[in-house]
Scaffold this motif. Sequence first.
Motif, PDB file in Angstrom:
ATOM      1  N   MET A  34       0.817  -1.212   0.000  1.00  0.00           N
ATOM      2  CA  MET A  34       0.000   0.000   0.000  1.00  0.00           C
ATOM      3  C   MET A  34       0.851   1.263   0.000  1.00  0.00           C
ATOM      4  SD  MET A  34      -2.974  -1.045   2.567  1.00  0.00           S
ATOM      5  CE  MET A  34      -4.543  -1.059   1.767  1.00  0.00           C
ATOM      6  N   LEU A  35       1.920   1.259   0.760  1.00  0.00           N
ATOM      7  CA  LEU A  35       2.773   2.441   0.827  1.00  0.00           C
ATOM      8  C   LEU A  35       3.517   2.684  -0.481  1.00  0.00           C
ATOM      9  CD1 LEU A  35       4.192   2.009   4.430  1.00  0.00           C
ATOM     10  CD2 LEU A  35       2.506   3.706   3.665  1.00  0.00           C
ATOM     11  N   GLU A  36       3.743   1.617  -1.256  1.00  0.00           N
ATOM     12  CA  GLU A  36       4.451   1.751  -2.522  1.00  0.00           C
ATOM     13  C   GLU A  36       3.529   1.892  -3.727  1.00  0.00           C
ATOM     14  OE1 GLU A  36       7.095  -1.552  -2.955  1.00  0.00           O
ATOM     15  OE2 GLU A  36       8.052  -1.188  -1.017  1.00  0.00           O
ATOM     16  N   LYS A  37       2.404   1.162  -3.734  1.00  0.00           N
ATOM     17  CA  LYS A  37       1.598   1.038  -4.947  1.00  0.00           C
ATOM     18  C   LYS A  37       0.182   1.586  -4.859  1.00  0.00           C
ATOM     19  CE  LYS A  37       4.807  -1.647  -6.792  1.00  0.00           C
ATOM     20  NZ  LYS A  37       5.670  -1.241  -7.834  1.00  0.00           N
ATOM     21  N   ALA A  38      -0.404   1.607  -3.696  1.00  0.00           N
ATOM     22  CA  ALA A  38      -1.813   1.998  -3.576  1.00  0.00           C
ATOM     23  C   ALA A  38      -2.012   3.454  -3.979  1.00  0.00           C
ATOM     24  CB  ALA A  38      -2.305   1.771  -2.153  1.00  0.00           C
ATOM     25  N   TYR A  39      -3.221   3.762  -4.364  1.00  0.00           N
ATOM     26  CA  TYR A  39      -3.467   5.069  -4.972  1.00  0.00           C
ATOM     27  C   TYR A  39      -3.235   6.247  -4.023  1.00  0.00           C
ATOM     28  CZ  TYR A  39      -8.215   5.888  -3.053  1.00  0.00           C
ATOM     29  OH  TYR A  39      -9.288   6.131  -2.250  1.00  0.00           O
ATOM     30  N   LEU A  40      -3.375   6.075  -2.731  1.00  0.00           N
ATOM     31  CA  LEU A  40      -3.094   7.166  -1.790  1.00  0.00           C
ATOM     32  C   LEU A  40      -1.787   6.964  -1.026  1.00  0.00           C
ATOM     33  CD1 LEU A  40      -6.662   7.866  -0.384  1.00  0.00           C
ATOM     34  CD2 LEU A  40      -5.405   9.151  -2.106  1.00  0.00           C
ATOM     35  N   LYS A  41      -1.151   5.819  -1.228  1.00  0.00           N
ATOM     36  CA  LYS A  41       0.155   5.512  -0.625  1.00  0.00           C
ATOM     37  C   LYS A  41       0.169   5.743   0.887  1.00  0.00           C
ATOM     38  CE  LYS A  41       2.878   5.978  -4.807  1.00  0.00           C
ATOM     39  NZ  LYS A  41       1.950   5.236  -5.552  1.00  0.00           N
TER      40      LYS A  41
END
Length: 72
Positions: A34-41
Amino acid sequence: MIGKLLYYCHQMGWTKTNPQGKTVADVAALNRWMLEKAYLKKSIDAYTFAELPKLVSQFETFYKWWLNNKKN
């Protein structure tokens, strides 16, 4: 919605064994993604309820990509 993300983690093998010996989703691995790829990081606990549908859709797309590449 978070349960769906954890389900996909299990399907992809993003799991660990907890102290009671039960296999559970590896939330640390999910948070790294999530921190690398998710839309809101940002980490899973930082998402609001309103932001979760888009996150789940994005992770479903990633899961489908993962399934496709796993077969190849």
